[in-house]
Design a protein around this motif. Structure first.
Motif, PDB file in Angstrom:
ATOM      1  N   ASP A 191       0.813  -1.208   0.000  1.00 11.58           N
ATOM      2  CA  ASP A 191       0.000   0.000   0.000  1.00 11.58           C
ATOM      3  C   ASP A 191       0.850   1.263   0.000  1.00 11.58           C
ATOM      4  O   ASP A 191       0.333   2.365   0.143  1.00 11.58           O
ATOM      5  CB  ASP A 191      -0.941  -0.013   1.215  1.00 11.58           C
ATOM      6  CG  ASP A 191      -2.054   1.011   1.081  1.00 11.58           C
ATOM      7  OD1 ASP A 191      -2.508   1.245  -0.056  1.00 11.58           O
ATOM      8  OD2 ASP A 191      -2.453   1.585   2.106  1.00 11.58           O
ATOM      9  N   LEU A 217       2.583   2.070  -5.557  1.00 14.25           N
ATOM     10  CA  LEU A 217       1.345   2.072  -6.331  1.00 14.25           C
ATOM     11  C   LEU A 217       1.496   2.922  -7.594  1.00 14.25           C
ATOM     12  O   LEU A 217       0.997   2.554  -8.663  1.00 14.25           O
ATOM     13  CB  LEU A 217       0.186   2.605  -5.479  1.00 14.25           C
ATOM     14  CG  LEU A 217      -0.228   1.749  -4.274  1.00 14.25           C
ATOM     15  CD1 LEU A 217      -1.360   2.427  -3.517  1.00 14.25           C
ATOM     16  CD2 LEU A 217      -0.657   0.356  -4.720  1.00 14.25           C
ATOM     17  N   LEU A 236       3.677   1.005 -10.106  1.00 17.93           N
ATOM     18  CA  LEU A 236       2.910  -0.093 -10.695  1.00 17.93           C
ATOM     19  C   LEU A 236       1.882   0.432 -11.697  1.00 17.93           C
ATOM     20  O   LEU A 236       1.684  -0.159 -12.764  1.00 17.93           O
ATOM     21  CB  LEU A 236       2.204  -0.885  -9.593  1.00 17.93           C
ATOM     22  CG  LEU A 236       3.095  -1.750  -8.700  1.00 17.93           C
ATOM     23  CD1 LEU A 236       2.276  -2.376  -7.580  1.00 17.93           C
ATOM     24  CD2 LEU A 236       3.784  -2.837  -9.525  1.00 17.93           C
ATOM     25  N   THR A 237       1.242   1.546 -11.359  1.00 20.29           N
ATOM     26  CA  THR A 237       0.251   2.122 -12.276  1.00 20.29           C
ATOM     27  C   THR A 237       0.882   2.477 -13.606  1.00 20.29           C
ATOM     28  O   THR A 237       0.359   2.141 -14.674  1.00 20.29           O
ATOM     29  CB  THR A 237      -0.383   3.377 -11.650  1.00 20.29           C
ATOM     30  OG1 THR A 237      -1.063   3.011 -10.448  1.00 20.29           O
ATOM     31  CG2 THR A 237      -1.373   4.010 -12.601  1.00 20.29           C
ATOM     32  N   LEU A 251      -7.384  -1.646 -12.336  1.00 17.04           N
ATOM     33  CA  LEU A 251      -6.421  -1.565 -11.239  1.00 17.04           C
ATOM     34  C   LEU A 251      -5.584  -0.287 -11.307  1.00 17.04           C
ATOM     35  O   LEU A 251      -5.286   0.333 -10.275  1.00 17.04           O
ATOM     36  CB  LEU A 251      -5.498  -2.785 -11.252  1.00 17.04           C
ATOM     37  CG  LEU A 251      -6.108  -4.113 -10.788  1.00 17.04           C
ATOM     38  CD1 LEU A 251      -5.061  -5.220 -10.853  1.00 17.04           C
ATOM     39  CD2 LEU A 251      -6.680  -3.995  -9.384  1.00 17.04           C
ATOM     40  N   PHE A 274      -5.338   2.169  -8.191  1.00 16.27           N
ATOM     41  CA  PHE A 274      -4.031   2.442  -7.596  1.00 16.27           C
ATOM     42  C   PHE A 274      -3.703   3.938  -7.674  1.00 16.27           C
ATOM     43  O   PHE A 274      -3.190   4.527  -6.728  1.00 16.27           O
ATOM     44  CB  PHE A 274      -2.943   1.647  -8.313  1.00 16.27           C
ATOM     45  CG  PHE A 274      -2.906   0.180  -7.952  1.00 16.27           C
ATOM     46  CD1 PHE A 274      -3.928  -0.403  -7.216  1.00 16.27           C
ATOM     47  CD2 PHE A 274      -1.849  -0.626  -8.356  1.00 16.27           C
ATOM     48  CE1 PHE A 274      -3.902  -1.760  -6.884  1.00 16.27           C
ATOM     49  CE2 PHE A 274      -1.804  -1.977  -8.021  1.00 16.27           C
ATOM     50  CZ  PHE A 274      -2.840  -2.540  -7.292  1.00 16.27           C
ATOM     51  N   TRP A 275      -3.973   4.524  -8.829  1.00 13.40           N
ATOM     52  CA  TRP A 275      -3.668   5.935  -9.041  1.00 13.40           C
ATOM     53  C   TRP A 275      -4.440   6.802  -8.049  1.00 13.40           C
ATOM     54  O   TRP A 275      -3.876   7.690  -7.409  1.00 13.40           O
ATOM     55  CB  TRP A 275      -3.998   6.324 -10.472  1.00 13.40           C
ATOM     56  CG  TRP A 275      -3.758   7.758 -10.802  1.00 13.40           C
ATOM     57  CD1 TRP A 275      -4.658   8.777 -10.805  1.00 13.40           C
ATOM     58  CD2 TRP A 275      -2.507   8.354 -11.184  1.00 13.40           C
ATOM     59  NE1 TRP A 275      -4.070   9.959 -11.167  1.00 13.40           N
ATOM     60  CE2 TRP A 275      -2.753   9.724 -11.405  1.00 13.40           C
ATOM     61  CE3 TRP A 275      -1.215   7.843 -11.371  1.00 13.40           C
ATOM     62  CZ2 TRP A 275      -1.745  10.598 -11.787  1.00 13.40           C
ATOM     63  CZ3 TRP A 275      -0.206   8.725 -11.767  1.00 13.40           C
ATOM     64  CH2 TRP A 275      -0.478  10.086 -11.969  1.00 13.40           C
ATOM     65  N   ARG A 333      -5.724   5.980  -5.186  1.00 11.88           N
ATOM     66  CA  ARG A 333      -5.244   5.736  -3.829  1.00 11.88           C
ATOM     67  C   ARG A 333      -3.955   6.520  -3.564  1.00 11.88           C
ATOM     68  O   ARG A 333      -3.810   7.161  -2.520  1.00 11.88           O
ATOM     69  CB  ARG A 333      -4.987   4.229  -3.643  1.00 11.88           C
ATOM     70  CG  ARG A 333      -4.356   3.840  -2.326  1.00 11.88           C
ATOM     71  CD  ARG A 333      -5.291   4.040  -1.169  1.00 11.88           C
ATOM     72  NE  ARG A 333      -4.721   3.535   0.074  1.00 11.88           N
ATOM     73  CZ  ARG A 333      -5.231   3.759   1.266  1.00 11.88           C
ATOM     74  NH1 ARG A 333      -6.340   4.473   1.396  1.00 11.88           N
ATOM     75  NH2 ARG A 333      -4.654   3.263   2.356  1.00 11.88           N
ATOM     76  N   ALA A 334      -3.035   6.493  -4.518  1.00  4.92           N
ATOM     77  CA  ALA A 334      -1.763   7.185  -4.341  1.00  4.92           C
ATOM     78  C   ALA A 334      -1.940   8.697  -4.339  1.00  4.92           C
ATOM     79  O   ALA A 334      -1.351   9.398  -3.506  1.00  4.92           O
ATOM     80  CB  ALA A 334      -0.785   6.757  -5.437  1.00  4.92           C
ATOM     81  N   SER A 336       2.319  12.900  -7.788  1.00  5.86           N
ATOM     82  CA  SER A 336       1.902  11.744  -8.593  1.00  5.86           C
ATOM     83  C   SER A 336       2.155  11.983 -10.074  1.00  5.86           C
ATOM     84  O   SER A 336       2.581  11.083 -10.799  1.00  5.86           O
ATOM     85  CB  SER A 336       0.413  11.459  -8.356  1.00  5.86           C
ATOM     86  OG  SER A 336       0.163  11.188  -7.002  1.00  5.86           O
TER      87      SER A 336
END
Length: 299
Positions: free
Chosen positions: A9, A14, A17-18, A236, A240-241, A243-244, A253
């Motif tokens: 997390d 994240l 990975l995105t 996903l 993920f985006w 959330r980050a 970001s």
């Protein structure tokens, strides 16, 4: 397991990975161009993404219905740009140009967003931003011309590059219009609405493609590729985006997007055998340099 989940997390993980997921989308779009027609790939990508997000959006169905009742055209335009248009144009472009070329041209998006914000919101560009725009445009020219002046003089521009550039303007317009999105709507509810409306918008184009005799060549590779585009980058990646961004902010970001021109050529070389050329590095340096100049702020 809880400790592992906490480590996964991490917002920076994240974000990496995105961007890796989104880079893989470019490679997939190029790699299966002969097996899956572009509109079919876009259509089933968003159908799968819609099915994934539906359980998360369903608890907000009352707010979704109210937003659709109050602001139907705003949501429709956003869906047509961000869902129906952007990826479809990208996949069409990838039939004719390489994944490396495509993602380098896609790197122009931050500059185009700034340029479109001027006529829409009357935000004037500073001298620094205009300079950055010109530098980035020079980088795009280098990539489109394959580093050869003869390409420009003879107007022998790859049509795939033009489709990618059109997709850049479509996504930039979508991003600018995001400032008009329904404010109280939950992110998953908004994604669910946009996916649903975007799939409806894609349906007539998919029907036209089928009428032209273009069909999906069913195989393990094509099915796996479509499953990847729908579940990983479309669903996903978005989760993920969000959330980050909620934890480290949009400015931080956004910097991670610059990893796409790094990840995509590496993946393309690994899976597609696309060897980067010198003009790719020159174009990348100019595009990213222009973005850094445009977005830098004096202390």
């Amino acid at each position: 397991m809880p400790g592992l989940l906490r480590r996964l997390d991490n917002p920076y993980l994240l974000l990496v990975l995105t961007v890796l997921f989104w880079s893989g989308n470019w490679v997939i779009g190029r790699g299966i161009r002969g097996e899956v027609p572009p509109v079919a790939l876009a259509f089933w990508r968003w159908v799968l993404a819609f099915l994934c997000v539906l359980p998360l959006a369903w608890p907000h169905r009352a707010a979704m219905a109210e937003a659709l009742r109050q602001q139907p055209w705003r949501l429709i335009v956003m869906a047509l740009l961000g869902i129906t248009g952007y990826n479809t144009l990208t996949y069409i472009g990838l039939k004719h140009t390489t994944a490396t070329n495509g993602v380098l041209l896609n790197s122009l998006i931050p500059v185009v967003i700034m340029a479109l914000s001027w006529p829409v919101f009357r935000r004037r560009l500073s001298l620094r931003q205009w300079l950055g725009t010109m530098v980035s445009l020079a980088g795009v020219t280098v990539v489109v011309a394959h580093g050869e002046l003869e390409y420009l003089l003879g107007l022998r521009i790859n049509p795939g590059d033009l489709w990618i550039l059109l997709s850049v303007f479509v996504w930039a317009a979508y991003t600018v219009l995001l400032q008009w999105r329904p404010v109280p709507l939950h992110p998953m509810a908004l994604l669910g609405l946009l996916c649903g409306l975007g799939v409806i918008g894609l349906a007539p184009f998919y029907a036209w493609e089928l009428a032209q005799g273009l069909r999906i060549h069913v195989s393990a590779a094509s099915m796996s590729a479509m499953l990847y585009t729908g579940v990983v980058p479309a669903f996903l990646g978005y989760v993920f985006w969000n959330r980050a961004v909620s934890r480290v902010g949009g400015a931080t970001s956004g910097l991670f997007i610059h990893l796409m021109p790094v990840f995509t050529p590496l993946l393309a070389a690994l899976f597609l055998g696309e060897a980067p050329r010198v003009y790719h590095f020159v174009g990348l340096a100019l595009i990213v340099g222009g973005i850094l100049v445009s977005t830098s702020v004096r202390r």
